[in-house]
Each structure stands twice: as C-alpha cells, then as structure tokens.
Design a protein around this motif. Structure first.
Motif, PDB file in Angstrom:
ATOM      1  N   HIS A  91      45.020  43.529  29.873  1.00 25.79           N
ATOM      2  CA  HIS A  91      45.152  42.362  30.922  1.00 25.79           C
ATOM      3  C   HIS A  91      46.477  42.118  31.147  1.00 25.79           C
ATOM      4  O   HIS A  91      46.185  41.211  29.525  1.00 25.79           O
ATOM      5  CB  HIS A  91      45.026  42.796  32.252  1.00 25.79           C
ATOM      6  N   HIS A  93      46.591  37.663  30.690  1.00 23.16           N
ATOM      7  CA  HIS A  93      45.487  37.200  31.330  1.00 23.16           C
ATOM      8  C   HIS A  93      46.868  36.256  31.779  1.00 23.16           C
ATOM      9  O   HIS A  93      47.517  35.129  31.854  1.00 23.16           O
ATOM     10  CB  HIS A  93      44.926  36.448  30.140  1.00 23.16           C
ATOM     11  N   ALA A  94      45.653  35.402  33.324  1.00 22.29           N
ATOM     12  CA  ALA A  94      46.006  34.184  33.939  1.00 22.29           C
ATOM     13  C   ALA A  94      45.885  32.836  33.311  1.00 22.29           C
ATOM     14  O   ALA A  94      46.019  31.805  33.508  1.00 22.29           O
ATOM     15  CB  ALA A  94      46.701  34.537  35.663  1.00 22.29           C
ATOM     16  N   HIS A 166      41.862  43.955  39.478  1.00 26.09           N
ATOM     17  CA  HIS A 166      41.960  41.991  39.162  1.00 26.09           C
ATOM     18  C   HIS A 166      43.491  41.911  38.969  1.00 26.09           C
ATOM     19  O   HIS A 166      44.281  40.612  39.485  1.00 26.09           O
ATOM     20  CB  HIS A 166      41.876  41.911  37.713  1.00 26.09           C
ATOM     21  N   ASP A 183      38.396  42.065  32.815  1.00 26.95           N
ATOM     22  CA  ASP A 183      38.048  41.377  34.150  1.00 26.95           C
ATOM     23  C   ASP A 183      37.984  42.465  35.066  1.00 26.95           C
ATOM     24  O   ASP A 183      39.323  43.082  35.860  1.00 26.95           O
ATOM     25  CB  ASP A 183      39.298  40.559  34.651  1.00 26.95           C
ATOM     26  N   HIS A 225      35.540  37.701  29.559  1.00 27.78           N
ATOM     27  CA  HIS A 225      35.007  36.445  29.984  1.00 27.78           C
ATOM     28  C   HIS A 225      33.390  35.361  30.408  1.00 27.78           C
ATOM     29  O   HIS A 225      32.632  37.177  30.730  1.00 27.78           O
ATOM     30  CB  HIS A 225      35.532  35.801  31.479  1.00 27.78           C
TER      31      HIS A 225
HETATM   32 FE   FE2 Z   1      42.268  38.131  33.953  1.00 29.21          FE
END
Ligand code: FE2
Length: 308
Positions: A91, A93-94, A166, A183, A225
């Motif tokens: 995805h 990512h943030a 997410h 995530d 993560h």
């Molecule tokens: Fe993420």
C-alpha cells in the motif's frame, strides 16, 4: 458468497503444503527507525525474486534521504545471485518512504501496487494541493493489481488479494505458501493495523482480516511492521494464519465485527500520526518518487497546517 480469488489462493498454498509446488525463500530486512519489514522473496529454482515494501532512509530534521537500508537489500540480492522481477508495495505507506524507484534503478523489476491507489492519490493529491502535474491515475506504477490477479515469481505461483481497511488500496500478496499481508494483522501479541487514515475503515479491515484468516492454518504470514508487544524484547515479523486465528489479541477466532470495530475505533482515537506521515504520503503517492523540483532546482515536502 463465492470468493474465487480466495479459493485460488487457498489451493495455491495447499499445493505447496502437499509438496506439489515449490516454497519460496524469504529473507527479511527490518528497519528499526520505522519498524518496517522489507521482504525479499525468491524462487530457489530460477532465482527470480520480488522485493516487498522497501524503505528509503529519511531524516526529518534535515530533510535528507539516504540509501543505507536499501543498500543492504541490493547487497543481498547481488550476493545471492537473484534477478528481481517485481518491486511490490502492499500500500501507500504513511510511516516510511519507499525506496522502490531507487531499487528499480539498481536491480530492475516492475513496480506494482493495488489499483485502488488512484483513490489514495485523489484524496492526498487534494490534501497536499499537488497540482495538475501530479497524475492521479496510477501511471507512476508499472502494474496495478486487482483482487484475484495472478502473477508469478520464477516458477512460483502468486496471487494478489485486495484487503482494504487500513487504506482503501491495501493488497496482500500470496506467493506460494507465503502471505505478505501489509498493514492488516500484526504479530498475534500486538494485534492489528490502525484504520483511521483518510479512506480507512475498521469494519472493512475486519472483513479483510477474516478473509486472510480463511487461508490454511499453515500459511506463512509475513508482516509489514512490528513494534514489539509489551513483554517481548525482540522484533518479529513472521507468524502463521493458525497462530493469528488462535491468538491475535484483537481479532482471534470468535471476535465479532462489532467488537473489533469498537475496539479499533477507540484505540485509533488514542494514536498520534506517524512521525513521517507528511513526507511519506507525498513521496509514496508518487510511486516513491520525490516531488518535482521548483524553479530553483530544489525539491520540497509540503506541510498542510491544521488539515490532517
Ligand atoms: Fe501502512
């Protein structure tokens, strides 16, 4: 309701379990600065490989990028004699910047993400007032995966599953008997990903997780993560579907959608935004490329005030 993509993924994992198809080899590089696991997965027969969720080092105070973390991946790929076919992103990512374009320049491979990235680009393109030069059609990527799209890594079969919640665009990649789930779930003792970013939704996340949990119990699960659960002193990024179903503290078997959504929403309300959300989103919505330079030749990261 029939779910042919899930049925295909289950059959693919079972073939490996029964010894009828090869299992991929996975090597993980864990970045302690952003708690991100980058996975390099390869077919031992053909040595074809994919890199999943890479990390570009970024120092927020100075605005400097570097490649120390990504270089370790390059060194491993070259030492192991692997040929990179894919640069996969689960995805946008943030919490970290993607190193995919840099890795692509070093090692090759097609850059791919889920097709719903266009929704993420639309939302964050507005938030960051990105201007018309920022295409919101996913054209920064070489391939946009839809739910059920099949691909391969050398001789190993793979399938993409859309697992939103997410973010609207999250994908899981099931490669042989290994699921790279982005995530969604974290380690059983830590729980699940947050669902409060723009376009996130706790009930949708629950349904995506239950779908992943329908994979065979022995499916190897590789996380995006890890944050060390209370009482655990080491990072971990691999588990199984069976262990998640039995012991995930947020969403083990028997937890209802209502209970999960209430827990997730209450917990998300207590979380602060990731340290690197501003640079991460602006870079990752562009497929990991930095924003175009301004007239003076310098590239800038914007910070919208009182917006996020
Ligand atoms: Fe993420």
């Amino acid at each position: 309701m029939s779910d042919s993509a899930l049925a295909t993924a289950i059959a693919q994992v079972q073939k490996v379990e029964q010894g009828l198809a090869p299992a991929p080899v996975v090597r993980t590089f864990f970045d302690e600065a952003t708690f991100t696991a980058t996975h390099v997965v390869h077919d031992p027969a053909t040595r074809q490989a994919a890199i999943i969720d890479s990390v570009l080092d970024y120092e927020a105070a100075s605005g400097r990028t570097s490649h120390t973390t990504a270089q370790k991946v390059v060194d491993y790929v070259r030492d192991a004699g692997l040929e990179v076919q894919w640069q996969l992103e689960t995805h946008a990512h943030a919490d970290h910047l993607s190193a995919a374009p840099w890795l692509q320049a070093q090692l090759g491979g097609r850059l791919a993400i889920g097709t719903e990235i266009v929704r993420v680009q639309s939302v964050f393109g507005k938030i960051f007032n990105a201007g018309t030069e920022f295409a919101r059609d996913g054209s920064q990527f070489d391939r946009l995966f839809r739910d059920g799209d099949r691909f391969s890594i050398g001789g190993i079969e793979a399938i993409a599953l859309h697992v939103p919640g997410h973010t609207p665009a999250d994908m899981a990649f099931v490669i042989g008997d290994a699921a790279f789930i982005g995530d969604t779930l974290f380690m059983p003792d830590y729980g699940t990903a947050r669902a409060d970013f723009p376009g996130g939704e706790a009930r949708q996340l629950f349904r995506s997780i239950r779908r992943l949990m329908a994979l065979p119990d022995a499916t190897r699960v590789f996380l995006c993560h890890d944050y060390k659960a209370p009482g655990r002193d080491h990072f971990a990024w691999e588990t199984t579907i069976g262990a998640e179903r039995q012991g995930n503290i947020h969403v083990h078997d028997g937890v209802s959608e209502d209970d999960f959504a209430a827990m997730r929403t209450a917990r998300d309300a207590t979380l602060s935004l990731p340290n690197l959300i501003m640079p991460s989103v602006q870079v990752n919505m562009r497929g990991g490329r930095l924003p175009e330079p301004e007239e003076n030749g310098t590239r800038y990261i914007k910070i919208p005030i009182n917006t996020l």
